[in-house]
Design a protein around this motif. Sequence first.
Motif, PDB file in Angstrom:
ATOM      1  N   ALA A  27       0.832  -1.204   0.000  1.00  0.00           N
ATOM      2  CA  ALA A  27       0.000   0.000   0.000  1.00  0.00           C
ATOM      3  C   ALA A  27       0.866   1.254   0.000  1.00  0.00           C
ATOM      4  O   ALA A  27       0.518   2.266  -0.618  1.00  0.00           O
ATOM      5  N   ALA A  28       1.997   1.197   0.683  1.00  0.00           N
ATOM      6  CA  ALA A  28       2.930   2.328   0.676  1.00  0.00           C
ATOM      7  C   ALA A  28       3.488   2.550  -0.718  1.00  0.00           C
ATOM      8  O   ALA A  28       3.605   3.698  -1.185  1.00  0.00           O
ATOM      9  N   ILE A  29       3.834   1.469  -1.417  1.00  0.00           N
ATOM     10  CA  ILE A  29       4.349   1.604  -2.782  1.00  0.00           C
ATOM     11  C   ILE A  29       3.268   2.167  -3.703  1.00  0.00           C
ATOM     12  O   ILE A  29       3.562   2.979  -4.590  1.00  0.00           O
ATOM     13  N   ASP A  30       2.013   1.773  -3.489  1.00  0.00           N
ATOM     14  CA  ASP A  30       0.904   2.361  -4.252  1.00  0.00           C
ATOM     15  C   ASP A  30       0.924   3.883  -4.115  1.00  0.00           C
ATOM     16  O   ASP A  30       0.794   4.621  -5.101  1.00  0.00           O
ATOM     17  N   GLU A  31       1.070   4.363  -2.869  1.00  0.00           N
ATOM     18  CA  GLU A  31       1.054   5.804  -2.621  1.00  0.00           C
ATOM     19  C   GLU A  31       2.245   6.492  -3.275  1.00  0.00           C
ATOM     20  O   GLU A  31       2.107   7.564  -3.879  1.00  0.00           O
ATOM     21  N   VAL A  32       3.412   5.884  -3.164  1.00  0.00           N
ATOM     22  CA  VAL A  32       4.604   6.492  -3.743  1.00  0.00           C
ATOM     23  C   VAL A  32       4.471   6.611  -5.259  1.00  0.00           C
ATOM     24  O   VAL A  32       4.767   7.665  -5.849  1.00  0.00           O
ATOM     25  N   LEU A  33       4.013   5.546  -5.905  1.00  0.00           N
ATOM     26  CA  LEU A  33       3.887   5.585  -7.360  1.00  0.00           C
ATOM     27  C   LEU A  33       2.876   6.630  -7.802  1.00  0.00           C
ATOM     28  O   LEU A  33       3.097   7.343  -8.788  1.00  0.00           O
ATOM     29  N   ALA A  34       1.766   6.754  -7.085  1.00  0.00           N
ATOM     30  CA  ALA A  34       0.763   7.771  -7.437  1.00  0.00           C
ATOM     31  C   ALA A  34       1.352   9.172  -7.293  1.00  0.00           C
ATOM     32  O   ALA A  34       1.136  10.045  -8.149  1.00  0.00           O
ATOM     33  N   GLY A  35       2.120   9.396  -6.213  1.00  0.00           N
ATOM     34  CA  GLY A  35       2.738  10.707  -6.030  1.00  0.00           C
ATOM     35  C   GLY A  35       3.796  11.001  -7.069  1.00  0.00           C
ATOM     36  O   GLY A  35       3.872  12.115  -7.612  1.00  0.00           O
ATOM     37  N   TYR A  36       4.621  10.009  -7.385  1.00  0.00           N
ATOM     38  CA  TYR A  36       5.645  10.182  -8.405  1.00  0.00           C
ATOM     39  C   TYR A  36       5.009  10.446  -9.779  1.00  0.00           C
ATOM     40  O   TYR A  36       5.519  11.257 -10.574  1.00  0.00           O
ATOM     41  N   GLU A  37       3.922   9.754 -10.078  1.00  0.00           N
ATOM     42  CA  GLU A  37       3.247   9.966 -11.366  1.00  0.00           C
ATOM     43  C   GLU A  37       2.670  11.370 -11.461  1.00  0.00           C
ATOM     44  O   GLU A  37       2.710  12.000 -12.532  1.00  0.00           O
ATOM     45  N   ALA A  38       2.158  11.893 -10.346  1.00  0.00           N
ATOM     46  CA  ALA A  38       1.651  13.270 -10.341  1.00  0.00           C
ATOM     47  C   ALA A  38       2.797  14.251 -10.587  1.00  0.00           C
ATOM     48  O   ALA A  38       2.643  15.228 -11.340  1.00  0.00           O
ATOM     49  N   ALA A  39       3.934  14.008  -9.953  1.00  0.00           N
ATOM     50  CA  ALA A  39       5.088  14.877 -10.179  1.00  0.00           C
ATOM     51  C   ALA A  39       5.560  14.782 -11.625  1.00  0.00           C
ATOM     52  O   ALA A  39       5.900  15.793 -12.252  1.00  0.00           O
ATOM     53  N   ASP A  40       5.580  13.577 -12.166  1.00  0.00           N
ATOM     54  CA  ASP A  40       6.019  13.352 -13.545  1.00  0.00           C
ATOM     55  C   ASP A  40       5.130  14.080 -14.535  1.00  0.00           C
ATOM     56  O   ASP A  40       5.595  14.549 -15.587  1.00  0.00           O
ATOM     57  N   ALA A  41       3.836  14.196 -14.203  1.00  0.00           N
ATOM     58  CA  ALA A  41       2.915  14.907 -15.089  1.00  0.00           C
ATOM     59  C   ALA A  41       3.243  16.401 -15.144  1.00  0.00           C
ATOM     60  O   ALA A  41       3.001  17.064 -16.153  1.00  0.00           O
ATOM     61  N   ASP A  42       3.806  16.935 -14.051  1.00  0.00           N
ATOM     62  CA  ASP A  42       4.219  18.341 -14.037  1.00  0.00           C
ATOM     63  C   ASP A  42       5.504  18.546 -14.835  1.00  0.00           C
ATOM     64  O   ASP A  42       5.621  19.470 -15.641  1.00  0.00           O
ATOM     65  N   LYS A  43       6.481  17.693 -14.565  1.00  0.00           N
ATOM     66  CA  LYS A  43       7.791  17.767 -15.207  1.00  0.00           C
ATOM     67  C   LYS A  43       8.377  16.361 -15.165  1.00  0.00           C
ATOM     68  O   LYS A  43       8.460  15.777 -14.089  1.00  0.00           O
TER      69      LYS A  43
END
Length: 550
Positions: A356-372
Motif C-alpha cells: 500500500a505504501a508503494i501504491d502511494e509512492v507511485l501515485a505521487g511520483y506519477e503526479a510529479a512526472d505529469a508536471d515535469k
Amino acid sequence: MRVAVLITSIGCFVFATTAQPPPPDLILFNGKIVTVDTAFSYAEAVAIRDGRFVAVGSTADVRRLAGAGTKQTDLRGRTVVPGFGDNHLHSAGGGPGVDLSRTRTVQALLAAIARHALRAKAGELIVTNSDWHEGQLKEQRLPLRRELDTAAPKNPVVVVRGGHEYILNSAALERWKITKDTPQPDGGRIGRYADGELNGELVDRAKDAIELPPPPARSFEQRIRDQVAEYRTLHAAGLTTVRHPGASIEQYRLLLEMKKRGQLDVRVVFLFRQAAPEPSVAKPDEGDAWLRVGGIKLGVDGGFEGGWMREPYAEPWDEGGAYCGLNTMPAERFTSVVRELNRLGWRVATHAVGDAAIDEVLAGYEAADADKPIAGRRWTIEHAFIARPEHFPRMRKLGLGISAQHHLYLAGPILSKYWGPARGPRTTPMRAFLDAGLPTSAGTDSPVVPYSPLGVVAHFVTRRTLSGGVMGADQAISRQQAMRSITVGNAWLTFEEYVKGSIEPGKYADLVVLSGDIMTSPDDQIDRLTVLTTIVGGRIVFERSDRPQR
C-alpha cells in the motif's frame, strides 16, 4: 603517433598518445581481477595512476608499464573486486546508551539493562542504543514493559529498537504520561498486551511523545574525529562508497569540512531529510567524487512492525483484522511534497515497505512526472519490501531505481510472524526486480542490519537468514547480479556508473582485495571471506596484517 596496446584474454585496451604516458603509481598483479564491467570480464593485473585505473589486463602486459617509481604488489592469486557500496547506511552503529548489539537472548538483553540500572541513580533515565533487533535473539521477540520493569524497577527505561520503535517500562510510560486512554496518533501505534494493558511499544508517530535527552555534547573537532574513525571501520568491511539517507544539514556541513581538509576518504552520496535545504546550503546534484548531493529522502510508512499493507497483518498481530500497518505521510501531503521537490529540481528517494505504501509512492511520483518528467532522473523507492508485479510497469515508465537491502537476513522469522507465510519470505524480491528490468542497488540500512557488503551478497545469492534458514528461495539471484547491485548499481543512483563501480581504465581506482574468490567460494563461505586491503582513489585506506607481501 606512438600507440601502446595491451592485448589480454579479456579484450584489448588501446592508449593513443603523442608521448609516452607517465608510469603508473601502483600495479597489482598475479591476481584474479573481477572487473564487473559490462561483459563481467576477468583479468590478472591492474595499474593505477593519479587515483584512476589506467590499465587492466595480463600480468605481463600491465607490469610492462611500470617505471622506476611504480609500486608493485604481488597478489599471489588473491581476488580483487571493485570497491563495495552501501545504498542506505545511516551509520556504522555504536553511539550512546546501553549496548544491546551482542545480546542473543531476551534474558541477556534484560541483564544488560539491569547491570546499567545498578549503577544508575533512582529515577535516572536509562536509554539503549539501537544496534540490535529481536531477530538476533533466540526467542525472536521483543522485550516488553513487564519484563523491563523487572530489570530496572526504579528507573524509567526506553529501549530504542531501530528507527521506528521504542519500548518503555512502566516508569517511562508514567514519566511521559502515556496511559491506556492516550489516543493512538495518526501514523503511530501504541502497543498492548492481550489483556488490553499497555505493553510499552510506541511505533513510528507514537514515538513523538517521547523526548530523549540529546547525546553528550561533542565539539566540532571531536565529531570529525568520530566520523573519521567510523569510516575507518567501513573501510575494513570493503566499503568505498556510502549513501547516507535522510541525514541532517549539520552532518552535511561536517562532511564538507572533512572534504576541505582532505579527511574524507569514503565517497559519500548525501540525501537530506524530508525537506530541501536552502540553496545557500546545497543544490541538487552538487558535489564531486568525494561528496555528492543525492536528493531528498521521504517516508510514507513504518518499518517491520509498521509497513503499510493492502491486507491486514497475520494473526495475532492484526488486532482482529484491523491492522494493516502505518501510513506516516498521507497521500495528499506526500503528492504535494514530491511535486514541489520536482519543481525545484530535486531527486526524491522514498521509504516504502508495504504494497500500500508503494501504491502511494507511485501515485505521487506519477503526479510529479505529469508536471515535469522524472523519467531518467533516477528517483528511487527505498526498501520496497512487498513490491507487486503490477507495480513494475509503472516503475519502469518512471525510470525508477530500487534501493534494496538485506533486512530479511536478520528479521525473516519476525516478518513472517507479522505478515504471514506468503508475504514474509518474499520480502525484497530481488529476482522479480531484475527480471522486470528495474535498476537495482544493494545495501544494509545499518545500523538496523549490520553493515557487511559480503553479507549482502551472500544473502541475495542464497536467501539464507540468520535464524530462519533459506526464505524465498525463488528470489535468489546470481553472483554476477549481486556483485553488480552492490557496486555499479550503487553508482547508477547518481549517474556515476561511468566513473566508478567497476574496474576499467578511466574509472576511480576503488577496489578491495579479498582472501578468497567471491565468485566460486561455496555459498556458505561468501560472507566469511576476509577483506585484506581496501583502496580508494588509488590510496590504501585499510590493510590487514596478513595482506599479500610486496
